[in-house]
Design a protein around this motif. Structure first.
Motif, PDB file in Angstrom:
ATOM      1  N   VAL B 239       0.899  -1.046   0.017  1.00 33.78           N
ATOM      2  CA  VAL B 239       0.062   0.090   0.049  1.00 33.78           C
ATOM      3  C   VAL B 239       0.888   1.346   0.014  1.00 33.78           C
ATOM      4  O   VAL B 239       0.693   1.979  -0.772  1.00 33.78           O
ATOM      5  N   VAL B 240       1.997   1.308   0.872  1.00 35.38           N
ATOM      6  CA  VAL B 240       2.711   2.473   1.110  1.00 35.38           C
ATOM      7  C   VAL B 240       3.301   2.840  -0.339  1.00 35.38           C
ATOM      8  O   VAL B 240       3.638   3.647  -0.832  1.00 35.38           O
ATOM      9  N   MET B 241       4.066   1.493  -1.018  1.00 33.24           N
ATOM     10  CA  MET B 241       4.754   1.502  -2.053  1.00 33.24           C
ATOM     11  C   MET B 241       3.942   2.373  -3.226  1.00 33.24           C
ATOM     12  O   MET B 241       4.308   3.118  -4.070  1.00 33.24           O
ATOM     13  N   MET B 242       2.757   1.493  -3.425  1.00 34.98           N
ATOM     14  CA  MET B 242       1.621   2.201  -4.419  1.00 34.98           C
ATOM     15  C   MET B 242       1.608   3.673  -4.160  1.00 34.98           C
ATOM     16  O   MET B 242       1.613   4.463  -5.192  1.00 34.98           O
ATOM     17  N   PHE B 243       1.270   4.129  -2.967  1.00 39.05           N
ATOM     18  CA  PHE B 243       0.923   5.684  -2.919  1.00 39.05           C
ATOM     19  C   PHE B 243       2.124   6.406  -3.158  1.00 39.05           C
ATOM     20  O   PHE B 243       2.275   7.580  -3.459  1.00 39.05           O
ATOM     21  N   MET B 244       3.521   5.734  -2.711  1.00 37.72           N
ATOM     22  CA  MET B 244       4.639   6.432  -3.066  1.00 37.72           C
ATOM     23  C   MET B 244       4.941   6.947  -4.572  1.00 37.72           C
ATOM     24  O   MET B 244       5.073   7.996  -4.813  1.00 37.72           O
ATOM     25  N   VAL B 245       4.484   5.707  -5.321  1.00 37.23           N
ATOM     26  CA  VAL B 245       4.859   6.006  -6.928  1.00 37.23           C
ATOM     27  C   VAL B 245       3.753   6.943  -7.294  1.00 37.23           C
ATOM     28  O   VAL B 245       4.093   7.852  -7.889  1.00 37.23           O
ATOM     29  N   LEU B 246       2.493   6.784  -6.657  1.00 36.14           N
ATOM     30  CA  LEU B 246       1.423   7.594  -7.315  1.00 36.14           C
ATOM     31  C   LEU B 246       1.709   9.343  -6.898  1.00 36.14           C
ATOM     32  O   LEU B 246       1.305  10.109  -7.779  1.00 36.14           O
ATOM     33  N   SER B 247       2.067   9.367  -5.828  1.00 38.79           N
ATOM     34  CA  SER B 247       2.595  10.604  -5.310  1.00 38.79           C
ATOM     35  C   SER B 247       3.499  11.359  -6.050  1.00 38.79           C
ATOM     36  O   SER B 247       3.732  12.586  -5.938  1.00 38.79           O
ATOM     37  N   GLY B 248       4.135  10.673  -6.638  1.00 36.68           N
ATOM     38  CA  GLY B 248       5.126  11.226  -7.235  1.00 36.68           C
ATOM     39  C   GLY B 248       4.890  11.427  -8.769  1.00 36.68           C
ATOM     40  O   GLY B 248       5.741  12.106  -9.772  1.00 36.68           O
ATOM     41  N   ILE B 249       3.779  11.330  -9.087  1.00 31.09           N
ATOM     42  CA  ILE B 249       3.040  11.656 -10.494  1.00 31.09           C
ATOM     43  C   ILE B 249       2.434  12.944 -10.522  1.00 31.09           C
ATOM     44  O   ILE B 249       1.817  13.475  -9.517  1.00 31.09           O
ATOM     45  N   GLU B 269       4.205  10.928 -21.803  1.00 24.64           N
ATOM     46  CA  GLU B 269       5.555  10.529 -21.934  1.00 24.64           C
ATOM     47  C   GLU B 269       6.491  10.473 -20.537  1.00 24.64           C
ATOM     48  O   GLU B 269       7.142   9.519 -20.271  1.00 24.64           O
ATOM     49  N   VAL B 270       5.941  11.561 -19.902  1.00 26.51           N
ATOM     50  CA  VAL B 270       6.927  11.649 -18.573  1.00 26.51           C
ATOM     51  C   VAL B 270       6.609  10.785 -17.383  1.00 26.51           C
ATOM     52  O   VAL B 270       7.558  10.042 -17.105  1.00 26.51           O
ATOM     53  N   SER B 271       5.285  10.510 -17.396  1.00 20.14           N
ATOM     54  CA  SER B 271       4.700   9.639 -16.196  1.00 20.14           C
ATOM     55  C   SER B 271       5.174   8.121 -16.643  1.00 20.14           C
ATOM     56  O   SER B 271       5.464   7.113 -15.903  1.00 20.14           O
ATOM     57  N   ILE B 334      20.509   3.498  -6.747  1.00 20.99           N
ATOM     58  CA  ILE B 334      19.468   4.441  -5.721  1.00 20.99           C
ATOM     59  C   ILE B 334      20.066   5.776  -5.832  1.00 20.99           C
ATOM     60  O   ILE B 334      19.015   6.694  -5.740  1.00 20.99           O
ATOM     61  N   VAL B 335      21.311   6.026  -6.016  1.00 21.95           N
ATOM     62  CA  VAL B 335      21.895   7.477  -6.066  1.00 21.95           C
ATOM     63  C   VAL B 335      21.123   8.168  -7.284  1.00 21.95           C
ATOM     64  O   VAL B 335      20.779   9.188  -7.469  1.00 21.95           O
ATOM     65  N   PHE B 336      21.144   7.201  -8.413  1.00 20.90           N
ATOM     66  CA  PHE B 336      20.599   7.697  -9.554  1.00 20.90           C
ATOM     67  C   PHE B 336      19.209   8.332  -9.493  1.00 20.90           C
ATOM     68  O   PHE B 336      18.693   9.318  -9.955  1.00 20.90           O
ATOM     69  N   VAL B 337      18.329   7.343  -8.851  1.00 19.66           N
ATOM     70  CA  VAL B 337      16.966   7.594  -8.812  1.00 19.66           C
ATOM     71  C   VAL B 337      16.880   8.763  -7.664  1.00 19.66           C
ATOM     72  O   VAL B 337      15.758   9.602  -7.827  1.00 19.66           O
ATOM     73  N   SER B 338      17.616   8.813  -6.536  1.00 20.98           N
ATOM     74  CA  SER B 338      17.492  10.005  -5.720  1.00 20.98           C
ATOM     75  C   SER B 338      17.738  11.420  -6.568  1.00 20.98           C
ATOM     76  O   SER B 338      17.393  12.427  -5.900  1.00 20.98           O
ATOM     77  N   ILE B 339      18.728  11.362  -7.441  1.00 19.99           N
ATOM     78  CA  ILE B 339      18.837  12.616  -8.012  1.00 19.99           C
ATOM     79  C   ILE B 339      17.733  12.722  -9.022  1.00 19.99           C
ATOM     80  O   ILE B 339      17.420  14.121  -9.267  1.00 19.99           O
ATOM     81  N   GLN B 340      17.511  12.053  -9.746  1.00 21.45           N
ATOM     82  CA  GLN B 340      16.245  12.246 -10.665  1.00 21.45           C
ATOM     83  C   GLN B 340      14.865  12.502 -10.051  1.00 21.45           C
ATOM     84  O   GLN B 340      14.324  13.627 -10.346  1.00 21.45           O
ATOM     85  N   CYS B 341      14.668  11.838  -9.204  1.00 24.07           N
ATOM     86  CA  CYS B 341      13.471  11.775  -8.510  1.00 24.07           C
ATOM     87  C   CYS B 341      12.111  11.805  -9.345  1.00 24.07           C
ATOM     88  O   CYS B 341      12.164  11.004 -10.404  1.00 24.07           O
ATOM     89  N   ALA B 342      10.909  12.311  -8.865  1.00 26.49           N
ATOM     90  CA  ALA B 342       9.712  12.088  -9.637  1.00 26.49           C
ATOM     91  C   ALA B 342       9.431  13.049 -10.643  1.00 26.49           C
ATOM     92  O   ALA B 342      10.210  13.739 -10.921  1.00 26.49           O
ATOM     93  N   CYS B 343       7.979  13.294 -10.768  1.00 24.04           N
ATOM     94  CA  CYS B 343       7.445  14.192 -11.860  1.00 24.04           C
ATOM     95  C   CYS B 343       7.296  15.569 -11.276  1.00 24.04           C
ATOM     96  O   CYS B 343       6.881  15.554  -9.957  1.00 24.04           O
ATOM     97  N   ALA B 344       7.454  16.533 -12.198  1.00 24.42           N
ATOM     98  CA  ALA B 344       7.056  17.655 -11.810  1.00 24.42           C
ATOM     99  C   ALA B 344       5.404  17.880 -11.486  1.00 24.42           C
ATOM    100  O   ALA B 344       4.757  16.957 -12.157  1.00 24.42           O
ATOM    101  N   GLY B 345       4.974  18.592 -10.527  1.00 27.12           N
ATOM    102  CA  GLY B 345       3.352  18.808 -10.497  1.00 27.12           C
ATOM    103  C   GLY B 345       3.099  17.851  -9.498  1.00 27.12           C
ATOM    104  O   GLY B 345       1.799  17.712  -9.119  1.00 27.12           O
ATOM    105  N   SER B 346       3.898  17.251  -8.744  1.00 29.66           N
ATOM    106  CA  SER B 346       3.535  16.129  -7.862  1.00 29.66           C
ATOM    107  C   SER B 346       4.381  16.999  -6.521  1.00 29.66           C
ATOM    108  O   SER B 346       4.976  17.973  -6.733  1.00 29.66           O
ATOM    109  N   THR B 347       4.273  16.179  -5.304  1.00 30.16           N
ATOM    110  CA  THR B 347       4.761  16.870  -3.969  1.00 30.16           C
ATOM    111  C   THR B 347       6.245  16.547  -3.922  1.00 30.16           C
ATOM    112  O   THR B 347       6.962  17.039  -3.075  1.00 30.16           O
ATOM    113  N   SER B 348       6.747  15.808  -4.862  1.00 30.52           N
ATOM    114  CA  SER B 348       8.130  15.459  -4.713  1.00 30.52           C
ATOM    115  C   SER B 348       9.331  16.525  -5.119  1.00 30.52           C
ATOM    116  O   SER B 348       8.945  17.488  -5.612  1.00 30.52           O
ATOM    117  N   GLY B 349      10.366  16.288  -4.842  1.00 29.75           N
ATOM    118  CA  GLY B 349      11.488  17.519  -4.904  1.00 29.75           C
ATOM    119  C   GLY B 349      12.539  16.724  -6.155  1.00 29.75           C
ATOM    120  O   GLY B 349      11.856  16.053  -6.951  1.00 29.75           O
TER     121      GLY B 349
END
Lengths: 250, 481
Positions: B239-249, B269-271, B334-349
């Motif tokens: 559940v947490v994983m699903m919402f983490m991924v969704l919150s990054g979109i 394309e981006v998502s 892990i470092v790569f995904v930490s730098i790239q992070c998620a999509c714009a328009g989400s609450t991620s950085g």
């Protein structure tokens, strides 16, 4: 809301913060001083009890020594009194101590001492009694004396812990007052800025505009944000000037 | 610059903070008035007085220009972080002034890094306040106030320009108010849904609410010392994983998907790139861990790798495994995904998948230009031509971001940290990820770092949250004239 109410409300805010700051400081510091007093009195009691136990033990020792030397089968009244004093101090220490482990060693040493002394059947031969005094008795006596010493010093560790707790408490006592002071300084800054913006600057601007009108007949035009008494004053001055102009024209 | 208006709008944000402090105090009362009650009530009072004071004088409703909106956004963030410290400072314990500042900034910027060793020792009210800082920070304090500030009227757009990522604005051509409404609807909806699902999966109500608030905000504060690993429950992790991924979109895309619009998660394309990236990295890491016998089965390796990749990529930062014990390949990924992070328009950085995708397209366009010098090559994302200034801004951002990572690493190594800790703590702070590697690994915290480092990292968090230029412009003196 009129100027009077706005300014009064501003001052009420600052006043309330000051009052609350003082009240919280008083409450926190009185609580801190209570805690300090408790710690100090606990320390004093500990020292007093250790001394009383130590003195009573010395007196018991003197009485036992007398009996060892004299070979009398009963204890002197002096010994009984000293023992009662020791027990009273011991009981008070047990009753007042917060952590029973502090007196556990003392209680065990006292029990061993009582067992050794009360269970001793003294012989009329001084040498035999002296052997007991120098051997088993001396060991339990030394243990009890050491236990009293440990009890006296046990408070030192407790003192250190309590002092650290007191330091934390002092920090926690000062924090609300400091925060409140910081908020108060911010509010005073805002208050000054807003008073200047809404009341001082417009009045100064009006004075300048009026002076300009009277000296050089420059139109009285002052821009203002609010709709309060200062704005009404500006409007009234504008009306007055307009009335004066129309009178002149007629 | 009209400071009276600025003070008024920042005041509204502070009042919102005070409301959440009061809510936390209510939680405290529900737990029989735990030790956080007095600090929370006192902080709420102070914050409310500070927020309400300008409203006594400032009554006017007028237009806000771009500069003023910048100052309101940045000022609101900074002041929220300052007042957010109050409950921590007043509660005491592990919260020294430096730790309180770190915790508050980490909360409002949704970083989720903590300096607290024993989180479980904190009272319920304070734990709820920590999660509230995430929740408030996640949606953006200013975005929040847009909906409750009817006085702003048609000028709402100037504020949202600074709050929403510029890429998100350009990718998604909604009106500012529509964006704000979508953001709130999706945000609240996701929080409620996750709370219910976590409760069903076996968490208590209190933990469910806190975890949901942290997840949807892509924060990472947990109510347990071992984060999600505490429950060791595959359902909770799912559940947490699903919402983490969704919150990054992009929230607009989530809204589009739910409401059956043509522009949705699966057509963007981006998502698609973001989701594919998570899947590929998780599988590569799982294979690497399974091959290295870190885990007994491929399933276990996949379970832990997918959770950690989702946690780092979405910048949530929850943990079910100690990444420090993983293979070097897994750590690099892990470092790569930490730098790239998620999509714009989400609450991620972070850098954002949008910019990385744009950069890839720019590189491709550059190569094509070399081959066909006379061809007119346009960069398109979702069939929308990306104008040169936008591409330029994206590339500049990537350059400045990398420069900031380098600068942060230099400062931290100068302060005595080892290279792994220095680099990953910088990446985790600028990207608002939370955990890094080394001393700040997924199962560690920031408690062991020096006070200087603990003061420096929040600045990086703020820079990252305000998309770097927002904060830089705020401090430019020329800009204030």
């Amino acid at each position: 809301m009129g100027i009077r109410k706005k300014i009064a409300l501003g001052f009420v805010c600052i006043g309330m913060l000051m009052l609350l700051s003082v009240l919280i400081s008083l409450f926190q510091f009185s609580s801190l001083s209570r805690q300090t007093r408790t710690i100090l009195s606990a320390g004093t009691l500990n020292v007093d009890l250790s001394r009383a136990m130590s003195d009573a033990l010395q007196e018991q020792n003197a009485a036992i020594l007398q009996r060892v030397v004299s070979g009398k089968p009963y204890y002197s009244e002096h010994y009984e009194q000293a023992r009662a004093r020791f027990d009273a101090a011991m009981n008070e220490a047990t009753a007042t101590v917060r952590d029973l482990t502090q007196v556990e060693a003392l209680l065990a040493a006292r029990d061993r001492f009582v067992y050794a002394v009360d269970g001793r059947l003294f012989s009329p031969h001084v040498e035999e009694n002296s052997r007991w005094y120098g051997g088993p008795y001396n060991a339990v006596y030394g243990d009890l004396l050491k236990a009293i010493g440990q009890y006296a010093s046990s408070n030192e560790t407790l003192f250190r812990q309590r002092a650290a707790a007191l330091e934390r408490r002092a920090h926690n006592s000062a924090t609300p007052a400091l925060l409140m002071m910081a908020v108060m300084v911010t509010i005073i800054g805002m208050f000054f800025f807003l008073l200047d913006l809404y009341y001082i600057k417009p009045v100064v601007a009006m004075r300048r505009a009026l002076e300009g009108y009277l000296r050089y007949k420059i139109a009285f035009d002052v821009k203002m944000d609010g709709r309060d008494e200062v704005y009404q004053l500006k409007e009234s001055i504008g009306d007055l000037i307009a009335t004066g102009k129309s009178k002149k024209e007629t | 610059m009209r400071f009276n208006l600025i003070l008024k709008y920042i005041g509204i944000v502070l009042l919102l903070d005070a409301i959440f402090m009061l809510l936390s105090a209510c939680v405290s009362m529900m737990y029989y008035g735990d030790s956080a009650l007095y600090p929370l009530l006192f902080s709420a009072g102070l914050t409310a007085v500070m927020g309400a004071f300008p409203m006594i004088f400032v009554r006017e409703r007028s237009e806000i220009n771009t500069r003023e909106s910048y100052v309101i956004v940045v000022g609101a963030w900074l002041l929220s972080c300052v007042v957010g410290m109050f409950p921590f400072l007043l509660w005491g314990g592990e919260f020294s002034p430096v730790n309180s500042w770190f915790e508050s900034v980490s909360g409002f910027t949704t970083t989720g890094a903590t300096t607290i060793v024993d989180v479980e020792a904190l009272p319920a009210g304070l734990l709820f306040w920590r999660s509230s800082t995430h929740w408030l920070g996640g949606v953006g304090v200013v975005m929040f106030t847009l909906l409750i500030m009817p006085s702003l009227g048609r000028y709402k757009s100037s504020l949202s320009k600074t709050e929403l990522s510029p890429m998100a604005r350009d990718n998604f051509r909604y009106k500012a108010q529509t964006i704000a409404t979508i953001l709130i609807v999706v945000y609240v909806g996701m929080t409620l849904t996750e709370t219910l699902l976590l409760r069903v999966a076996g968490m208590s109500w209190f933990d469910s609410v806190n975890t949901a608030m942290s997840t949807v905000a892509t924060g990472g504060f947990s109510t347990k010392n071992n984060s999600i690993a505490f429950w060791n429950n595959a359902w909770i992790e799912s559940v947490v994983m699903m919402f983490m991924v969704l919150s990054g979109i992009h929230f607009g895309l989530i809204f589009g998907t739910i409401s059956g619009k043509s522009k949705n998660i699966f057509t963007s394309e981006v998502s698609r790139y973001y989701l594919l990236c998570i899947a590929v990295v998780a599988v590569v890491i799982a294979l690497s861990l399974w091959g290295n016998h870190t885990y007994d089965s491929l399933w276990s390796a996949l379970r832990y790798s997918s959770f950690q990749v989702a946690a780092y990529a979405s910048t949530s930062g929850f943990a079910t495994a100690d990444v420090n014990l993983w293979t070097p390949l897994a750590m690099v990924m892990i470092v790569f995904v930490s730098i790239q992070c998620a999509c714009a328009g989400s609450t991620s950085g972070g850098l954002k998948a949008d910019r990385v995708w744009l950069a890839m397209k720019t590189v491709r366009a550059g190569l094509l230009r070399q081959r066909h010098p006379n061809a007119v090559i346009r960069i398109k994302i979702d069939n929308v031509v990306q104008e040169e200034p936008l591409v330029g801004a994206g590339m500049t951002f990537i350059f400045v971001y990398m420069l900031l990572l380098l600068l942060g690493t230099i400062v931290l190594t100068t302060a005595g940290e080892d290279l792994t800790t220095a680099f990953t703590a910088t990446v985790a702070s600028v990207g608002n990820v939370g955990p890094g590697l080394g001393k700040v690994g997924s199962m560690n915290n920031y408690a062991t770092l020096s006070p200087f480092v603990k003061t420096f990292l929040p600045m990086l968090m703020l820079l990252g949250r305000l998309e770097i230029f927002g904060l830089i412009q705020f401090f430019m003196l020329r800009w204030w004239r």
